[in-house]
Design an enzyme around this catalytic site. Structure first.
Site, PDB file in Angstrom:
ATOM      1  N   CYS A   2      10.741   0.914   3.869  1.00  0.00           N
ATOM      2  CA  CYS A   2      11.691   0.412   2.875  1.00  0.00           C
ATOM      3  C   CYS A   2      11.025  -0.536   1.878  1.00  0.00           C
ATOM      4  CB  CYS A   2      12.816  -0.328   3.575  1.00  0.00           C
ATOM      5  SG  CYS A   2      13.676   0.710   4.758  1.00  0.00           S
ATOM      6  N   ARG A  27       4.334   3.718   0.377  1.00  0.00           N
ATOM      7  CA  ARG A  27       4.652   3.178   1.703  1.00  0.00           C
ATOM      8  C   ARG A  27       5.416   4.195   2.543  1.00  0.00           C
ATOM      9  NH1 ARG A  27       5.513  -2.895   0.900  1.00  0.00           N
ATOM     10  NH2 ARG A  27       7.051  -2.761   2.521  1.00  0.00           N
ATOM     11  N   TRP A  77      13.607   4.101   4.381  1.00  0.00           N
ATOM     12  CA  TRP A  77      13.027   4.906   5.468  1.00  0.00           C
ATOM     13  C   TRP A  77      14.013   4.761   6.616  1.00  0.00           C
ATOM     14  CZ3 TRP A  77      11.164   3.942  10.454  1.00  0.00           C
ATOM     15  CH2 TRP A  77      10.343   4.925  10.996  1.00  0.00           C
ATOM     16  N   ASN A 103      16.048  -4.765   3.497  1.00  0.00           N
ATOM     17  CA  ASN A 103      14.945  -4.321   4.363  1.00  0.00           C
ATOM     18  C   ASN A 103      15.081  -5.070   5.676  1.00  0.00           C
ATOM     19  OD1 ASN A 103      13.860  -2.848   2.326  1.00  0.00           O
ATOM     20  ND2 ASN A 103      12.002  -4.065   2.085  1.00  0.00           N
ATOM     21  N   GLY A 104      14.736  -4.408   6.774  1.00  0.00           N
ATOM     22  CA  GLY A 104      14.799  -5.071   8.078  1.00  0.00           C
ATOM     23  C   GLY A 104      15.830  -4.380   8.951  1.00  0.00           C
ATOM     24  N   GLU A 477      -8.157   8.138  18.705  1.00  0.00           N
ATOM     25  CA  GLU A 477      -7.934   8.246  17.258  1.00  0.00           C
ATOM     26  C   GLU A 477      -7.836   9.715  16.834  1.00  0.00           C
ATOM     27  OE1 GLU A 477      -6.903   6.358  15.138  1.00  0.00           O
ATOM     28  OE2 GLU A 477      -7.434   7.233  13.217  1.00  0.00           O
ATOM     29  N   LYS A 481      -4.488  11.293  15.054  1.00  0.00           N
ATOM     30  CA  LYS A 481      -4.525  12.009  13.763  1.00  0.00           C
ATOM     31  C   LYS A 481      -3.925  13.401  13.923  1.00  0.00           C
ATOM     32  CE  LYS A 481      -5.097   9.425  11.448  1.00  0.00           C
ATOM     33  NZ  LYS A 481      -5.541   8.082  11.732  1.00  0.00           N
ATOM     34  N   GLU A 484      -0.100  13.292  14.440  1.00  0.00           N
ATOM     35  CA  GLU A 484       0.541  12.748  13.234  1.00  0.00           C
ATOM     36  C   GLU A 484       0.654  13.817  12.142  1.00  0.00           C
ATOM     37  OE1 GLU A 484      -1.886   9.572  11.710  1.00  0.00           O
ATOM     38  OE2 GLU A 484      -0.215   8.624  10.667  1.00  0.00           O
ATOM     39  N   HIS A 500      -7.100  13.310  37.526  1.00  0.00           N
ATOM     40  CA  HIS A 500      -5.997  12.531  38.105  1.00  0.00           C
ATOM     41  C   HIS A 500      -4.648  12.922  37.493  1.00  0.00           C
ATOM     42  CE1 HIS A 500      -8.841  10.072  40.280  1.00  0.00           C
ATOM     43  NE2 HIS A 500      -9.507   9.847  39.158  1.00  0.00           N
ATOM     44  N   LYS A 588       3.679   4.610   5.529  1.00  0.00           N
ATOM     45  CA  LYS A 588       2.378   3.954   5.410  1.00  0.00           C
ATOM     46  C   LYS A 588       2.449   2.508   5.862  1.00  0.00           C
ATOM     47  CE  LYS A 588      -1.920   3.918   4.126  1.00  0.00           C
ATOM     48  NZ  LYS A 588      -2.818   4.601   5.083  1.00  0.00           N
TER      49      LYS A 588
HETATM   50  O1  M6R Z   1      -0.804  -1.096   8.529  1.00  0.00           O
HETATM   51  P1  M6R Z   1      -1.226  -1.036   9.948  1.00  0.00           P
HETATM   52  O2  M6R Z   1      -2.682  -0.827  10.129  1.00  0.00           O
HETATM   53  O3  M6R Z   1      -0.767  -2.229  10.733  1.00  0.00           O
HETATM   54  O4  M6R Z   1      -0.492   0.234  10.551  1.00  0.00           O
HETATM   55  C1  M6R Z   1      -0.508   0.477  11.926  1.00  0.00           C
HETATM   56  C2  M6R Z   1      -0.064   1.885  12.224  1.00  0.00           C
HETATM   57  O5  M6R Z   1       1.256   2.080  11.803  1.00  0.00           O
HETATM   58  C3  M6R Z   1      -0.954   2.922  11.530  1.00  0.00           C
HETATM   59  O6  M6R Z   1      -2.296   2.749  11.882  1.00  0.00           O
HETATM   60  C4  M6R Z   1      -0.526   4.349  11.901  1.00  0.00           C
HETATM   61  O7  M6R Z   1      -0.790   4.578  13.238  1.00  0.00           O
HETATM   62  C5  M6R Z   1      -1.263   5.327  10.988  1.00  0.00           C
HETATM   63  N1  M6R Z   1      -0.317   6.140  10.289  1.00  0.00           N
HETATM   64  C6  M6R Z   1      -2.213   6.201  11.713  1.00  0.00           C
HETATM   65  O8  M6R Z   1      -2.837   7.124  10.893  1.00  0.00           O
END
Ligand code: M6R
Length: 593
Positions: A2, A27, A77, A103-104, A477, A481, A484, A500, A588
């Site tokens: 937002c 964002r 959002w 926002n919030g 990571e 990715k 996501e 396990h 973002k």
């Molecule tokens: O802005 P930030 O680094 O605090 O964001 C943290 C996560 O939301 C961010 O890394 C998210 O996991 C990414 N979209 C991963 O690609």
């Protein structure tokens, strides 16, 4: 996530509001809207579930009274209620006199809504924010003063809010904030509000930030109140130079951000190399010596933190712990602990909350990509990861730059505390200097192999990612990715954990990505997968499906392997027809907790 903008200008507000909202697009959002005061004392409302640009068309089609220079806007959002025009902000009270952007998250929206509905208010949306319209509506009828009405309404809220209320009838506008960023700025062009300075930085030179509990009348003379009492406005802050980007119509930011990684890494290493080797990157921060490091973050930043923390322990024998920011409450912080909060945006609500709830006397260092962010303002010292603007929702070059700056910090602190010699630090820094070239080679190897590999896995419903030791956070990571961007299940484990439990998932053709940094124990895990028909996709040492050059000292572990992992997620997403820059459901900047 937002975003808020507001303006009080002499020329028509829509141009300012829509331009500002476009600068907040990166964002992530799923609907947008503006409310603008009109010449007859009414308020024109324009909302869409399309892109922000669609608001221009709605404004052009407006055939009501002339639009004025006072207005508010929002990108939403969804948290409460689905994505539809009626749930988009701004929301309005029963008489459509008041318009509100928020926002919030309001924790007590349910009971407040029930109470207001019981008193005869009629709600148009499912959104928690709408209670604010009706609360202020009630208070305004009694107090006849918008500032008082908003102050009294804020007293009834629990949770977090950055809120702007526009009274179309009088043209008054009041803003309030609690645990959610909001700032106000005045200039010759007018008075502006925003949740992020980037939305308004074209029109102002300085800005003031609302503190928790502040309620401000947004007029020519800002009337500032704190906890209901008139107070001095906080000192102004110079606005940062405006970042030269917006989402516009480009669709391939992630690709170019991956391509930029060698250059970004070279810039970062060049910038910090000397101060790492002599320890001044750490001593220059002015923080007290620490015995153990507590790393907090979310998502990709948390993975970067795991690499940085492991580097401290591996290179210097110093203890570290990892804390998922949303689970930080109640964790014990021992004396002598330095908290390292990592966030590319510096606006992640979970991280901000974790800092707010920690003890006041425990030092906190932030590693951010935005040194003007809320996190940067809250902490004792700040380091920039200096990645430059990153638009793709999936973090790529910010991850690489976080790892490099964080590892540099670790080496510098170890030199400063005498745990490693300057000579050893110099060797580690020399190793870092080779990273840009190794990134480029890793990307080449990935581009050669990926077309065939993507074809092999495009129908797979799930993936396993494995590594050992320093490779484990890279496996995490890679899995993050992939899920996501491709919406496929992807689970990451230390390879030793396979037997396990996760091995039960492996059947003929199950893709198992191995981040192979040369740990000899991986051979056994690879055999276990092959024996069950799993498809091994190894990334790393010579002989791997995608070979990446190995670093001699590897102060960051197998950092080079992240490039093929990012490209695998990107290529598969594109092959499946998904928009890699804007993955579904994600944003973002994650500003709710
Ligand atoms: O802005 P930030 O680094 O605090 O964001 C943290 C996560 O939301 C961010 O890394 C998210 O996991 C990414 N979209 C991963 O690609």
């Amino acid at each position: 996530m937002c975003g808020i903008i507001g303006c009080r200008t002499t020329t028509a507000a829509p141009g300012y509001l829509i331009t500002g909202l476009k600068l907040l697009e990166y964002r992530g959002y799923d609907s947008a809207g503006i409310a603008v005061s009109a010449a007859d004392g009414s308020t024109a409302l324009f909302r869409t579930t399309e892109r922000v640009d669609a608001l221009n068309g709605l404004v052009r089609a407006w055939d009501g009274p002339a639009l004025g220079g006072i207005g508010i806007g929002h990108t939403r959002w969804a948290t409460h209620g689905g994505v539809c025009v009626t749930n988009a902000h701004p929301h309005q009270d029963c008489d459509r006199r008041l318009s509100v952007v928020h926002n919030g998250i309001l924790d007590n929206a349910g009971p407040l809504r029930a109470e207001l509905e019981g008193a005869g208010h009629s709600f148009a949306s499912e959104v928690d924010s709408e209670v604010i319209c009706h609360l202020v509506e009630d208070r305004l009828k009694v107090t006849r003063d918008l500032l008082t009405a908003v102050s009294q309404s804020a007293e009834q809220l629990t949770g977090s809010w950055a809120v702007v209320v526009l009274d179309g009838l009088t043209g008054r506008m009041v803003a309030a904030a609690h645990r959610s960023p909001l700032l106000v700025a005045r200039s010759a062009e007018g008075t502006f509000l925003a949740s992020d300075i980037s939305a308004i930085s074209d029109w102002v030179e300085e800005y003031r930030i609302l503190g928790d509990g502040d309620v401000v009348e947004v007029s020519e003379d800002l009337a500032w109140t704190r906890a209901g009492i008139p107070s001095l406005a906080p000192p102004p802050i110079m606005r940062p130079p405006r970042a030269s980007f917006s989402l516009l119509d480009q669709d391939d930011h992630m690709n170019s951000e991956i391509d930029e990684q060698p250059e970004a890494a070279a810039r970062v290493i060049e910038g910090i190399g000397r101060s790492v080797a002599d320890g001044t990157l750490w001593t220059g921060l002015g923080l007290p010596p620490f015995q153990r490091l507590r790393v907090i973050g979310c998502g990709t930043s948390l993975n970067a933190g795991a690499i940085i923390g492991a580097g401290l322990s591996r290179l210097g024998g110093q203890a570290h712990s990892m804390v998922v920011a949303s689970e930080a409450a109640g964790t014990v912080i021992e004396p002598g602990t330095l908290t390292l909060a990592i966030s590319q945006s510096g606006e992640t609500a979970d991280v901000l909350r974790a800092i707010d709830e920690g003890p006041e006397d425990a030092p906190v260092l932030a590693l951010v990509n935005n040194v003007h962010s809320t996190l940067a303002r809250k902490v004792d010292a700040v380091l920039s990861c200096s990645a430059g603007p990153e638009i793709g929702v999936a973090a790529t070059k910010t991850f690489v730059c976080q790892v490099l700056v964080g590892t540099g910090l670790v080496i510098a602190s170890l030199v400063a505390s005498g745990r490693i010699t300057r000579h050893d630090a110099r060797s580690l820094v020399d190793d870092l200097y080779g990273i840009p070239e190794r990134f480029a080679a890793a990307a080449l190897a990935a581009h050669r192999e990926l077309p065939g590999l993507v074809e092999e896995v495009r129908h797979a419903s799930g993936f396993l990612f494995l590594g050992r030791g320093a490779a484990v956070p890279y496996a995490a990571e890679g899995a993050l990715k992939l899920k996501e961007l491709t919406y496929r299940w992807a689970e990451a484990y230390p390879a030793g954990e396979l037997k396990h439990g996760p091995l039960a998932l492996v059947e003929t053709g199950t893709p198992v990505v191995i981040v192979d940094d040369g740990d000899p124990r991986l051979a056994g895990n690879i055999s276990e997968v092959r024996a069950r028909g799993g498809l091994i996709l190894s990334v790393g040492r010579p002989g791997s499906r995608i070979e990446t050059p190995l670093s001699a000292l590897a102060p960051c572990g197998p950092l080079e392997a992240v490039v093929p992992l990012q490209l695998l997620a990107l290529r598969l997403a594109v092959d499946l027809g998904f928009d890699a820059d804007k993955p579904r459901n994600l944003a973002k900047s994650v500003t709710v907790d």
